[in-house]
Design a protein around this motif. Structure first.
Motif, PDB file in Angstrom:
ATOM      1  N   ARG A  92       0.833  -1.211   0.000  1.00 42.62           N
ATOM      2  CA  ARG A  92       0.000   0.000   0.000  1.00 42.62           C
ATOM      3  C   ARG A  92       0.862   1.254   0.000  1.00 42.62           C
ATOM      4  NH1 ARG A  92      -2.358  -0.738   4.393  1.00 42.62           N
ATOM      5  NH2 ARG A  92      -1.283   0.789   5.685  1.00 42.62           N
TER       6      ARG A  92
ATOM      7  N   GLY B 277      -1.309  17.764   4.965  1.00 41.90           N
ATOM      8  CA  GLY B 277      -1.297  17.813   3.517  1.00 41.90           C
ATOM      9  C   GLY B 277      -1.035  19.171   2.934  1.00 41.90           C
TER      10      GLY B 277
ATOM     11  N   LEU C 256      -0.075  10.485   5.133  1.00 42.32           N
ATOM     12  CA  LEU C 256      -1.130  11.262   5.775  1.00 42.32           C
ATOM     13  C   LEU C 256      -1.898  10.416   6.798  1.00 42.32           C
ATOM     14  CD1 LEU C 256      -2.593  13.233   2.724  1.00 42.32           C
ATOM     15  CD2 LEU C 256      -1.278  14.172   4.633  1.00 42.32           C
ATOM     16  N   GLN C 257      -2.167   9.163   6.461  1.00 38.70           N
ATOM     17  CA  GLN C 257      -2.882   8.288   7.388  1.00 38.70           C
ATOM     18  C   GLN C 257      -2.090   8.054   8.662  1.00 38.70           C
ATOM     19  OE1 GLN C 257      -3.476   4.994   4.702  1.00 38.70           O
ATOM     20  NE2 GLN C 257      -5.601   5.570   4.261  1.00 38.70           N
TER      21      GLN C 257
ATOM     22  N   SER D 101     -10.556   9.423   3.064  1.00 39.12           N
ATOM     23  CA  SER D 101      -9.233   9.511   2.427  1.00 39.12           C
ATOM     24  C   SER D 101      -8.797  10.956   2.190  1.00 39.12           C
ATOM     25  CB  SER D 101      -9.230   8.734   1.103  1.00 39.12           C
ATOM     26  OG  SER D 101      -9.499   7.373   1.324  1.00 39.12           O
ATOM     27  N   PHE D 102      -9.135  11.818   3.150  1.00 37.95           N
ATOM     28  CA  PHE D 102      -8.693  13.209   3.154  1.00 37.95           C
ATOM     29  C   PHE D 102      -9.268  14.041   2.004  1.00 37.95           C
ATOM     30  CE2 PHE D 102      -5.517  10.609   5.241  1.00 37.95           C
ATOM     31  CZ  PHE D 102      -5.381  11.264   6.465  1.00 37.95           C
ATOM     32  N   GLU D 103     -10.408  13.601   1.451  1.00 35.26           N
ATOM     33  CA  GLU D 103     -11.034  14.370   0.388  1.00 35.26           C
ATOM     34  C   GLU D 103     -11.658  15.644   0.912  1.00 35.26           C
ATOM     35  OE1 GLU D 103     -13.769  11.963  -1.734  1.00 35.26           O
ATOM     36  OE2 GLU D 103     -12.261  10.525  -2.433  1.00 35.26           O
TER      37      GLU D 103
ATOM     38  N   HIS E 210       0.529   4.033  -2.729  1.00 38.72           N
ATOM     39  CA  HIS E 210      -0.039   5.318  -2.271  1.00 38.72           C
ATOM     40  C   HIS E 210       0.861   5.923  -1.199  1.00 38.72           C
ATOM     41  CE1 HIS E 210      -3.747   4.345  -4.406  1.00 38.72           C
ATOM     42  NE2 HIS E 210      -3.795   3.186  -3.772  1.00 38.72           N
TER      43      HIS E 210
ATOM     44  N   GLU F 283       1.884   9.018  -0.464  1.00 41.79           N
ATOM     45  CA  GLU F 283       1.428  10.239   0.203  1.00 41.79           C
ATOM     46  C   GLU F 283       0.218   9.965   1.078  1.00 41.79           C
ATOM     47  OE1 GLU F 283       1.122  14.200   1.454  1.00 41.79           O
ATOM     48  OE2 GLU F 283       2.757  12.947   0.716  1.00 41.79           O
ATOM     49  N   LEU F 284      -0.722   9.162   0.570  1.00 47.81           N
ATOM     50  CA  LEU F 284      -1.902   8.828   1.371  1.00 47.81           C
ATOM     51  C   LEU F 284      -1.493   8.065   2.621  1.00 47.81           C
ATOM     52  CD1 LEU F 284      -4.947   8.689   1.779  1.00 47.81           C
ATOM     53  CD2 LEU F 284      -4.989   6.635   0.332  1.00 47.81           C
ATOM     54  N   THR F 285      -0.551   7.158   2.476  1.00 41.59           N
ATOM     55  CA  THR F 285      -0.076   6.390   3.627  1.00 41.59           C
ATOM     56  C   THR F 285       0.565   7.307   4.658  1.00 41.59           C
ATOM     57  OG1 THR F 285       0.307   4.445   2.241  1.00 41.59           O
ATOM     58  CG2 THR F 285       1.434   4.509   4.363  1.00 41.59           C
TER      59      THR F 285
END
Length: 320
Positions: free
Chosen positions: A241, A316, A251-252, A275-277, A245, A247-249
């Protein structure tokens, strides 16, 4: 095909039980052996006459139990049966048997060379408990095109049925690279599909082989660490993962740390739902009485005053 009404007695050794249509043949269970020892053979096995003599059509476990006990066999003759009708009769005799994906694949492997795909989909699949237009039908038919080693992994329960979708998109080299992930580990449907999809998409995005993605992500090293199956799957899934992803990882992970700081010492749980939308958060808690409610409100007021919220709002952004 004709199933005669005559039941006759034959010796167990006179009946051959090596036909390809016996695709679910296995040794008799203890319960069957004990039942036959107590009550005898309740239903006859089905046989047909061939050039090699009597050949078993259905009843492998019963025949094996009687052979082990040195007992004669009650048999019923099947006449004018070709390979397809023999296989269908075997399915009918095993109609109450619980099936897994490996057993369904074994049946399809028998029928696939003997009938066209339309019959396979519209007639054989429903007999295996699969709707012809379902996703599982598509997956099972796709598994017929995988090599025997991958089919064996499906039968063993190591790789989920739906994993054939990403697997079918991979090259021979890519398939060889991901095979060690499943050789000694049994993956759930979602985890198995996700890790394969992440690896394939990452390799495609960067124009490299899946093996290189795995190596960069430390997945090969993780496989060599001797972790427990649960820990190994968690570690490998996280690595795949992160590769797909990054950047998403990040941020999580950052969000989880800040949320833990804000809710520390309380029973409140904080999650990021989309997912930070939107940048929003969800706060949840379970309470059982008025005292717990009062404490929850007090904790919420204290949480609202935390300076850690500023870290959360800036996730972010350039100011993070």
């Amino acid at each position: 095909m004709l199933l005669t009404s005559e039941i006759f007695t034959a010796s167990a050794t006179s009946i051959r039980a090596d036909g390809a249509h016996l695709f679910w043949a296995e040794k008799p269970s203890d319960s069957l052996t004990e039942s036959m020892a107590e009550f005898g053979q309740a239903s006859p096995v089905l046989v047909r006459e061939t050039e090699a003599g009597l050949t078993l059509v259905a009843g492998h476990a019963r025949l094996a139990a009687l052979a082990a006990a040195g007992q004669p066999v009650l048999a019923r003759m099947v006449e004018d049966a070709d390979d397809v009708s023999t296989g269908l009769l075997y399915l009918a005799d095993n109609a109450q048997r619980p099936l897994d994906d490996g057993m369904r694949l074994a049946a399809l492997q028998y029928f696939a060379p003997r009938v066209d795909e339309g019959v396979l989909r519209q007639d054989i699949l429903p007999r295996l408990g699969i709707k012809p237009k379902s996703k599982d039908a598509r997956f099972l038919l796709a598994w017929l095109g995988m090599d025997k080693e991958w089919q064996a992994l499906l039968t063993a329960g190591n790789v989920p049925l739906a994993a054939v979708s990403p697997l079918a998109r991979m090259s021979v080299d890519d398939l060889a690279a991901v095979k060690p992930l499943f050789t000694g580990l049994s993956w759930s449907r979602s985890s198995g599909v996700n890790v394969l999809t992440w690896l394939f998409e990452t390799a495609t995005m960067h124009g490299v082989a899946v093996a290189e993605v795995m190596d960069r992500a430390g997945m090969n090293a993780a496989l060599a660490q001797g972790l427990s199956p649960k820990d190994a799957i968690a570690r490998l899934s996280t690595a795949a993962r992160q590769a797909r992803h990054p950047e998403l990882t990040r941020l999580q992970e950052r969000y989880a740390a800040v949320a833990a700081e804000i809710t520390a010492g309380t029973k409140w749980r904080m999650t990021q739902p989309d997912s930070f939308e939107t940048g929003g958060s969800e706060l949840t808690i379970q309470i059982k009485n008025g005292e717990q409610l009062k404490q929850a409100v007090k904790d919420l007021e204290n949480m609202a005053a935390s300076t850690a919220w500023d870290k959360l709002w800036s996730l972010g952004s350039r100011d993070e």
